[in-house]
Design a protein around this motif. Structure first.
Motif, PDB file in Angstrom:
ATOM      1  N   UNK A  11      31.308  16.804   9.823  1.00 47.59           N
ATOM      2  CA  UNK A  11      31.982  15.592  10.321  1.00 47.59           C
ATOM      3  C   UNK A  11      32.246  15.769  11.822  1.00 47.59           C
ATOM      4  N   UNK A  12      31.704  14.835  12.610  1.00 50.00           N
ATOM      5  CA  UNK A  12      31.741  15.007  14.077  1.00 50.00           C
ATOM      6  C   UNK A  12      31.873  13.623  14.722  1.00 50.00           C
ATOM      7  N   UNK A  13      33.078  13.311  15.196  1.00 50.27           N
ATOM      8  CA  UNK A  13      33.353  12.021  15.829  1.00 50.27           C
ATOM      9  C   UNK A  13      34.129  12.225  17.135  1.00 50.27           C
ATOM     10  N   UNK A  14      34.135  11.175  17.995  1.00 50.43           N
ATOM     11  CA  UNK A  14      34.918  11.149  19.239  1.00 50.43           C
ATOM     12  C   UNK A  14      35.722   9.845  19.309  1.00 50.43           C
ATOM     13  N   UNK A  15      36.964   9.962  19.836  1.00 49.09           N
ATOM     14  CA  UNK A  15      37.704   8.768  20.252  1.00 49.09           C
ATOM     15  C   UNK A  15      37.363   8.534  21.717  1.00 49.09           C
ATOM     16  N   UNK A  16      36.852   7.341  22.007  1.00 48.19           N
ATOM     17  CA  UNK A  16      36.311   7.035  23.331  1.00 48.19           C
ATOM     18  C   UNK A  16      37.255   6.096  24.103  1.00 48.19           C
ATOM     19  N   UNK A  17      37.325   6.327  25.399  1.00 49.00           N
ATOM     20  CA  UNK A  17      37.976   5.387  26.322  1.00 49.00           C
ATOM     21  C   UNK A  17      36.908   4.893  27.271  1.00 49.00           C
ATOM     22  N   UNK A  18      36.562   3.631  27.112  1.00 49.45           N
ATOM     23  CA  UNK A  18      35.409   3.062  27.815  1.00 49.45           C
ATOM     24  C   UNK A  18      34.169   3.873  27.425  1.00 49.45           C
ATOM     25  N   UNK A  19      33.527   4.556  28.345  1.00 53.80           N
ATOM     26  CA  UNK A  19      32.356   5.377  28.009  1.00 53.80           C
ATOM     27  C   UNK A  19      32.667   6.868  28.107  1.00 53.80           C
ATOM     28  N   UNK A  20      33.934   7.217  28.088  1.00 60.86           N
ATOM     29  CA  UNK A  20      34.349   8.605  28.251  1.00 60.86           C
ATOM     30  C   UNK A  20      34.826   9.189  26.919  1.00 60.86           C
TER      31      UNK A  20
END
Length: 280
Positions: free
Chosen positions: A206-215
């Motif tokens: 399981x591999x996810x990111x919380x993104x802010x705009x494209x960061x």
């Protein structure tokens, strides 16, 4: 002329000769002194003041004696004045007072004096009357932003990055979370709190990111395991207007997936405003 007339003429001549005798006797003496002064280069010095005072005291009569009738007096001699004192007339100036004049122009301001020491504190004055009620103020402006969404379908990785799309809406205040794009759009700038919860898949990563705009801001990761577990991640972000926050599934270098089913909601994403940017 008779014998009486001749006698009067003879008496007059004798009287005139007697009166002019001392004067004529002084003429040679004065002429002699003048010749002596002309023969010398300097005039004789005036007599000393002390000697003059002694001579003056010598010939000045005492107070008991009267002044001789034939002696002349000088103004510097002490004693009784020769002339009687006359009273000076007094004028009452109050009767000569005129009318009050016009007020003059104001003069220039003088220099400031030195600052004095502070005086003692005065007594407390009486309490004043209660003032009138003021005008009503503006209505308190409150700012809110909040959302909470879920996903009932599982999701597998692919050879490209994928945006996690949510299909269940719990709270979506003012529709700031777009259900079609899967992104939260900031319309109220400030500080936000976000939380992501997922359920892992057996024998899968399981591999996810919380993104802010494209960061990429934070990661949610779970290793391959024999059991599926609930995994979560949370954070606070300072957002400006039109910033975007969303969840991205990592591309499939290895098999990557999140689990869910139609009967239950295993995947949730939530966020809300903590403090508005204009608040102190």
């Amino acid at each position: 002329m008779g014998s009486r007339g001749q006698g009067l003429l003879l008496a007059y001549c004798l009287l005139l000769a007697f009166a002019s005798g001392p004067v004529l006797s002084r003429v040679p003496h004065v002429q002699g002194e003048q010749q002596e002064w002309e023969g010398t280069e300097e005039l004789p010095s005036p007599p000393d003041h002390a000697k003059r005072a002694e001579e003056h005291e010598k010939y000045r009569p005492s107070q008991d004696e009267g002044l001789p009738a034939s002696r002349c007096l000088r103004c510097c001699d002490p004693g009784t004045s020769m002339y009687p004192a006359t009273a000076v007339p007094q004028i009452n100036i109050t009767i000569l007072k005129g009318e009050k004049g016009d007020r003059g122009d104001r003069g220039l301001q003088g220099k400031y004096g030195k600052t004095g020491s502070a005086g003692a504190r005065g007594h407390t004055g009486p309490k004043g009357q209660k003032g009138s009620m003021g005008a009503p103020g503006e209505r308190c402006k409150s700012h809110y932003a909040a959302f909470s969404v879920g996903r009932k379908k599982p999701m597998h990785s692919n050879h490209y990055y994928q945006t996690v799309i949510f299909d269940t809406e719990f709270v979506n205040l003012y529709s700031h979370f777009n259900m079609f794009t899967g992104k939260f759009y900031c319309y109220v700038p400030g500080i936000y709190f976000f939380s992501l919860n997922v359920h892992t898949w057996n024998q899968k990563e399981t591999y996810l990111h919380i993104m802010k705009n494209e960061e990429e801001v934070v990661i949610l990761f779970a290793q391959v395991g024999d059991r599926s577990i609930m995994q979560s991640q949370s954070l606070m972000l300072e957002l400006r207007e039109q910033d975007q926050v969303w969840v991205r599934l990592y591309k499939g270098e290895r098999e990557n997936a999140i689990f869910s089913e139609e009967l239950d909601t295993y995947i949730t994403f939530s966020g809300y405003l903590v403090k508005h940017a204009t608040e102190p």
